[in-house]
Design a protein around this motif. Structure first.
Motif, mmCIF file in Angstrom:
data_model
loop_
_atom_site.group_PDB
_atom_site.id
_atom_site.type_symbol
_atom_site.label_atom_id
_atom_site.label_comp_id
_atom_site.label_asym_id
_atom_site.label_seq_id
_atom_site.Cartn_x
_atom_site.Cartn_y
_atom_site.Cartn_z
ATOM 1 N N ARG A 1 0.667 -1.354 0.168
ATOM 2 C CA ARG A 1 0.030 0.054 0.112
ATOM 3 C C ARG A 1 0.680 1.307 0.023
ATOM 4 O O ARG A 1 0.175 2.326 -0.072
ATOM 5 C CB ARG A 1 -0.792 -0.126 1.122
ATOM 6 N N LEU B 1 -3.606 -0.639 11.472
ATOM 7 C CA LEU B 1 -3.588 -0.504 10.130
ATOM 8 C C LEU B 1 -4.610 -1.628 9.407
ATOM 9 O O LEU B 1 -4.432 -2.967 9.915
ATOM 10 C CB LEU B 1 -2.381 -0.662 9.434
ATOM 11 N N SER B 2 -5.444 -1.494 8.706
ATOM 12 C CA SER B 2 -6.238 -2.309 7.780
ATOM 13 C C SER B 2 -5.457 -3.016 6.887
ATOM 14 O O SER B 2 -4.491 -2.193 6.394
ATOM 15 C CB SER B 2 -7.584 -1.793 7.461
ATOM 16 N N ALA C 1 -6.075 -2.680 3.920
ATOM 17 C CA ALA C 1 -6.201 -2.023 2.682
ATOM 18 C C ALA C 1 -5.190 -0.964 2.720
ATOM 19 O O ALA C 1 -5.545 -0.146 1.896
ATOM 20 C CB ALA C 1 -7.707 -1.623 2.536
ATOM 21 N N GLU D 1 -5.495 1.315 5.193
ATOM 22 C CA GLU D 1 -6.272 2.456 6.088
ATOM 23 C C GLU D 1 -5.898 2.622 7.386
ATOM 24 O O GLU D 1 -5.812 1.328 8.120
ATOM 25 C CB GLU D 1 -7.890 2.189 5.840
ATOM 26 N N ILE D 2 -5.952 3.715 8.055
ATOM 27 C CA ILE D 2 -5.875 3.680 9.649
ATOM 28 C C ILE D 2 -7.152 3.766 10.369
ATOM 29 O O ILE D 2 -7.975 4.440 10.017
ATOM 30 C CB ILE D 2 -5.154 4.909 9.793
ATOM 31 N N ARG D 3 -7.180 2.861 11.279
ATOM 32 C CA ARG D 3 -8.175 2.612 12.011
ATOM 33 C C ARG D 3 -8.173 3.102 13.170
ATOM 34 O O ARG D 3 -7.185 3.157 13.809
ATOM 35 C CB ARG D 3 -8.836 1.137 12.076
ATOM 36 N N ASP E 1 -5.822 8.119 13.201
ATOM 37 C CA ASP E 1 -6.820 7.717 11.802
ATOM 38 C C ASP E 1 -7.362 9.044 11.391
ATOM 39 O O ASP E 1 -8.035 8.924 10.097
ATOM 40 C CB ASP E 1 -8.055 6.757 12.495
ATOM 41 N N SER F 1 -5.676 10.704 9.692
ATOM 42 C CA SER F 1 -4.934 10.689 8.261
ATOM 43 C C SER F 1 -5.411 9.767 7.439
ATOM 44 O O SER F 1 -4.982 9.690 6.115
ATOM 45 C CB SER F 1 -3.475 10.414 8.650
ATOM 46 N N LYS F 2 -6.537 9.074 7.595
ATOM 47 C CA LYS F 2 -7.243 8.023 6.880
ATOM 48 C C LYS F 2 -6.385 6.876 5.979
ATOM 49 O O LYS F 2 -6.603 5.825 6.563
ATOM 50 C CB LYS F 2 -7.624 8.871 5.692
ATOM 51 N N THR F 3 -5.316 7.276 5.411
ATOM 52 C CA THR F 3 -4.418 6.152 4.975
ATOM 53 C C THR F 3 -2.994 6.152 5.541
ATOM 54 O O THR F 3 -2.383 7.166 5.875
ATOM 55 C CB THR F 3 -4.527 6.238 3.569
#
Ligand code: TYD
Ligand code: MG
Length: 455
Positions: free
Chosen positions: A345, A397-398, A400, A402-404, A427, A429-431
């Motif tokens: 990613r 981290l997922s 995908a 993404e930050i959870r 999170d 920061s979203k990703t």
């Protein structure tokens, strides 16, 4: 005339109290082998018990009519221990302090005993493991000598009860329950029936006399209190003492507390002069000096306490067909997952690199909230990019990328702010890619050519 059927045989597990109508080799509840044995069938007297009229002030009442009075607590004299107990020792409380041999239980309780004695409350320390001379030597070293601290080296329960009658203490410490035995029960000290009998008798004395009793219990390798599980159900509070032999840091957690919360953690350090409290452990898991590429601070949660923990990563070209992955203090499978996410990613490739990832100070940090800090540390090591001292990272981290969000995020953020971290990357920061760019934008450590190194 109707004939009464004979009572079916009952088999009981001596470890956990599970019952079964048929004998089995392995307990269906606690899964221990060979602990199920036949219980004497209840006698006619027990089966046909006549109900008794309860005493007027013991009558069952609607819950709304029950008055509450806060159980008065007395400080143990050791603030971090009080914190775990929920504010102090409640009179009549039976407290089990469990932990592996050598972790420091006796040292801590000698300190609690000395503090109690200094406050004018007499203590009886019944040591079944060490001789009085040994305990005195330790007390001399840790400064725990006091006239109100009574010592008895005794393995017989009845004699310990005799000491309690004679000394009339306001706190009793029994070290340890596995080395004391009762003559009323068969078997050697440490066997389940003995441990249960000793603990039950001590607890009864605690309740009858409103006398707090602290019982030491050793744990087996897999972390369970050795002896019957019922011990944990009998006592009011179970505190577990844990720590790594390689480090001097020790934590005490409440696993069960009838008088307070169970998410508190007490923090201690073993020193040459005894056990010392660490009321603010925030600096313990951080390295000193300038930031190096490959480090990132995360905010971990120990019970209710937010603690900054530094994650360090080192990556070097691998000469082995299977690159090495060495992990200390973190969850190795999570680290492997984070490496895969980084590669897929965020285009940060580690598959040809040996990767070493570790926490500072030997602390264990296995929460998913460590993911982002691991990713930033590894990315920093690969790209030779350091994270500014004012930045901390918290996030799961997922797959995908993404930050959870993590549990108790607000608390972690406020602890980070208290300690001077200006930015917490999380999170919002979203990703992962966005978080890495975010950290990069804040980086003031320019390379000699003036460029900010990329992540
Ligand atoms: P101890 O309290 O005897 O452990 P437990 O009762 O849980 O078995 O602690 C033993 C360890 O603690 C031993 O390895 C030495 C260390 N220690 C110190 O570091 N400082 C001290 O002042 C004392 C008394 C012990
Ligand atoms: Mg001991």
């Amino acid at each position: 005339m109707a004939t009464r059927k004979p009572a079916p045989p009952a088999f009981v597990c001596t470890e956990c109290g599970w019952t079964t109508a048929k004998w089995v080799g392995r307990c269906g509840e606690c899964q221990q082998w060979g602990t199920v044995s036949e219980q004497a069938a209840p006698t006619g007297f027990l089966r046909r018990m006549t109900p008794l009229a309860p005493h007027a002030d013991r009558a069952a009442r609607p819950i709304t009519q029950i008055t509450t009075e806060d159980a008065p607590r007395r400080t143990s004299g050791v603030g971090e221990f009080d914190r775990v107990l929920g504010g102090g020792i409640v009179p009549g409380a039976a407290i089990l302090l469990s932990g592996e041999p050598g972790v420091g239980k006796s040292t801590l309780l000698l300190e609690v005993a000395a503090q109690s004695a200094r406050a004018g409350r007499r203590v009886l320390y019944a040591s079944a493991e060490e001789s009085p001379a040994q305990v005195r030597l330790r007390a001399e070293r840790t400064g725990a000598l006091h006239d109100e601290l009574y010592l008895a080296s005794e393995t017989d329960l009845a004699t310990i009860l005799g000491h309690i009658d004679e000394v009339r203490p306001q706190l009793v410490i029994v070290d340890s329950v596995q080395t004391v035995s009762s003559s009323l029960t068969d078997g050697a000290a440490g066997q389940p029936s003995q441990v249960r009998e000793v603990a039950a008798t001590l607890i009864r004395v605690a309740k009858e006399r409103s006398l707090p009793i602290i019982i030491v219990g050793h744990v087996t390798k897999d972390g369970q209190v050795a002896g019957p599980r019922v011990l944990e159900h009998l006592v009011d509070v179970v505190c577990h003492f844990e720590g790594d032999r390689q480090t001097s840091l020790r934590f005490i957690r409440a696993l069960k507390n009838r008088f307070g919360p169970t998410d508190e953690v007490g923090c201690f350090e073993m020193t040459g002069g005894g056990i010392a409290e660490v009321p603010d452990p925030s600096g313990l898991f951080l390295s000193q000096g300038a930031t190096e590429p490959g480090t990132c601070v995360a905010i971990a949660l120990e019970g209710k306490r937010a603690l900054p923990v530094e994650v360090q990563a080192l990556t070097i070209p691998s000469s082995a067909p299977n690159p090495r992955r060495v992990v200390h203090g973190l969850d190795a499978s999570r680290v492997a997952m984070v490496l895969a996410i980084l590669e897929k990613r965020a285009s940060i490739k580690t598959s040809m690199l040996d990767v070493y990832v570790s926490t500072v100070g030997g602390v264990r940090f296995t929460e998913p909230a460590a993911d982002l800090a691991i990713a930033i540390a590894v990315a920093g090591s690969v790209q030779l990019n350091s994270v500014p001292r004012t930045v901390a990272a918290v996030g799961e981290l997922s797959l995908a990328g993404e930050i959870r969000p993590v549990t108790q995020a607000a608390q972690r953020r406020s602890e980070a702010a208290r300690l001077g971290y200006e930015q917490v990357v999380d999170d919002r920061s979203k990703t992962l890619r966005a978080a890495l760019n975010d950290v990069r934008a804040r980086n003031t450590n320019r390379r000699p050519d003036g460029e900010i190194p990329p992540f």
